[in-house]
Scaffold this active site. Structure first.
Site, short mmCIF file in Angstrom:
data_model
loop_
_atom_site.label_atom_id
_atom_site.label_comp_id
_atom_site.label_asym_id
_atom_site.label_seq_id
_atom_site.Cartn_x
_atom_site.Cartn_y
_atom_site.Cartn_z
N TYR B 278 32.78 83.57 30.89
CA TYR B 278 32.01 83.79 29.66
C TYR B 278 31.72 85.28 29.51
CZ TYR B 278 28.22 82.61 26.33
OH TYR B 278 27.41 82.46 25.23
N TYR B 326 38.12 86.61 20.67
CA TYR B 326 38.50 85.32 20.09
C TYR B 326 37.43 84.84 19.11
CZ TYR B 326 39.58 80.32 19.74
OH TYR B 326 39.85 79.07 19.27
#
Lengths: 138, 379
Positions: B278, B326
């Protein structure tokens, strides 16, 4: 102070002695009566040994600059000051405390990690004074 | 948990990704959930377990017409979905439910039907952090990093390289928000957000969602999708206040969660084909590579700099482009899990050839919590 637009802490019963301290010009921390652990943020017990016997004491107000960012996207109320440092000071007694740095340019050159810091108190309302830090001896 | 006893059989993101001004938060959950059900051929009446974060699992279940016998509202930030997977695996093994749906939806950019940010003035954060002008994650999550730089020698250029490498991966992903190649110089010339962090070292803020469906490994073979088995899981927490992190150069929650997952999975680091970390900000892959044990302390930035995590490298990392390129709706963990599933199904846009073991490692809050899921496509 009337036009102070930044977030103002709202004490709880457990943190009230801390804020009474800053109002009186003292940085107060808690120490566990059983294991001597220094506790911050305030709570009525020791997170290391679970003793409910903890006592307030007046801290030295001294520490060192542990880390920081220089914030270019001001929080509401901070528009006039950006960019400004949001810092963490490691107190001589052990705990970390978030703060702002005063009496010092808000630049990477001026803000050197591990520099000695000392507490000052900034009144922001009738009842609340915030602990801030400046280079020691500034 | 028992290795490979539970599998992910349904996985999907929202139909759109990026800026979705015509969908509220609950519809993003529903869109992702419907896509995941379609993915594995299930209807709401087939689902008997619901987990979500941010939104109430009661709201999600009712909205979709599900009557659950198992509910998980664990909400510890962006890694909550890793914890949901872990809890769902235990619940399925224990017979609390047979088929668990985990949803995420967030109108992070458009803020349609979204709540407000900010701690209450009487909370500990409200008393001891907010008064100093912290304005959300960019000015808080980043606070420990100068300490890391001083103690372990991380340079501004190395931090920038994290974003550069992830953009390489994003360039291979048609759904990525940002796909044009960037250089270290581009990163270091981008707008200052919170020194030492510049714009391109901070995640996107977008809209989207995702959903997963888990069931027992014994049932998984009856689904049309290739099962992705849960091999090992971990979770932990440290502190809701970034200023109270024990060690500014390492996350305790990462270390505990990662070790637990590796111990459960019974694998070594060399067994890992694909890794998702993450990356709300560029320092997170550096911290996690070390805290998970892939690199020694102080060596992760060099590991990335040398190209080990880029396309063709020995440890493909954040192959969807990550939160930096993204998408990042606010609680990114779901997208990391989705990419792990795609890689293990062999359907990722930037497919790692022959990937058999993938790890999704998430952070919640600002080093507040962590969840780690190790998956495999081999029974």
């Amino acid at each position: 102070m009337a036009d102070y637009r930044k977030p103002i802490p709202q004490p709880t019963p457990e943190t009230q002695p801390f804020w009474d301290g800053t109002k009186a010009g003292e940085l107060r921390l808690q120490r566990c009566d059983a294991c001597s652990n220094v506790i911050f943020p305030p709570r009525p017990f020791c997170p290391r040994c679970a003793s409910r016997s903890v006592s307030w004491f007046k801290a030295t107000g001294k520490g060192k600059l542990w880390s920081y960012v220089i914030n270019h996207r001001p929080a509401p109320g901070f528009e006039q000051e950006a960019p400004y440092a949001i810092a963490v000071v490691k107190l001589d007694e052990g705990p970390h405390m978030m703060t702002n740095i005063v009496d010092c340019p808000q630049t990477p050159e001026a803000l050197q990690l591990d520099m000695a810091m000392e507490v000052v108190f900034q009144p922001v309302s009738e009842t609340i004074s915030l602990p801030k830090f400046r280079p020691a001896g500034a | 948990m028992k290795q490979k006893s539970v599998a992910i059989v349904g996985a999907a993101e929202t139909t759109q990704m990026g800026i979705i001004p015509d969908m509220s938060v609950i519809e993003l959950h529903a869109d992702a959930a419907l896509n995941a059900m379609a993915d594995c051929g299930l209807k709401p009446s087939d689902i008997d377990g619901v987990a979500t974060a941010g939104e109430s699992p009661v709201a999600v279940a009712h909205h979709l017409g599900i009557t659950p016998t198992y509910v998980d509202g664990t909400s510890v930030g962006g890694c909550s979905f890793m914890l949901h997977v872990r809890h769902a695996a235990a619940a399925i093994n224990e017979g609390l439910a047979t088929t668990v749906l985990i949803t995420h939806g967030e109108s992070g950019r458009s803020r349609v039907g979204a709540g407000r940010f900010g701690p209450a003035a009487a909370s500990l954060q409200g008393q001891f952090e907010a008064p100093y002008g912290a304005s959300g994650p960019p000015s808080m999550f980043t606070i420990p990093v100068l300490r890391y730089m001083k103690e372990l020698g991380l340079t501004h250029e190395q931090l920038a390289m994290v974003a550069v490498v992830q953009r390489e991966w994003a360039g291979m992903n048609p759904r990525a928000s940002f796909r044009d190649p960037i250089t270290v110089e581009d990163v270091l010339n981008s707008r200052m957000i919170a020194y030492p962090f510049r714009l391109l070292e901070c995640c996107l803020v977008t809209d989207g969602g995702g959903a997963l469906i888990l069931t027992s490994a014994s049932r998984a073979k009856d689904f049309p999708t290739k099962p992705v088995y849960i091999l090992g899981t971990g979770e932990s927490t440290e502190t809701p206040m970034v200023s109270q992190m024990e060690d500014f150069t390492s996350s305790k929650a990462f270390r505990v969660s990662g070790k637990k997952a590796f111990d459960e999975a019974g694998i070594s680091h060399a067994d890992v084909d694909h890794l998702m970390i993450y990356d709300a900000f560029a320092h997170l892959p550096i911290y996690a590579l070390e805290d998970l044990g892939f690199c020694k302390r102080g060596e992760a930035a060099g590991f990335i700099w040398e190209g080990n995590t880029r396309p063709g490298g020995k440890l493909p990392l954040n192959t969807n482009g990550g939160g930096l390129s993204y998408m990042h709706s606010g609680m990114y963990g779901m997208y990391a899990l989705q990419e792990s599933v795609r890689q293990l199904r062999g359907t990722a846009p930037a497919q790692v050839p022959g990937a058999k073991i993938s790890i999704s490692h998430g952070v919640g809050g600002m080093f507040a919590a962590s969840g780690t899921i190790i998956m495999t496509n081999e029974k």
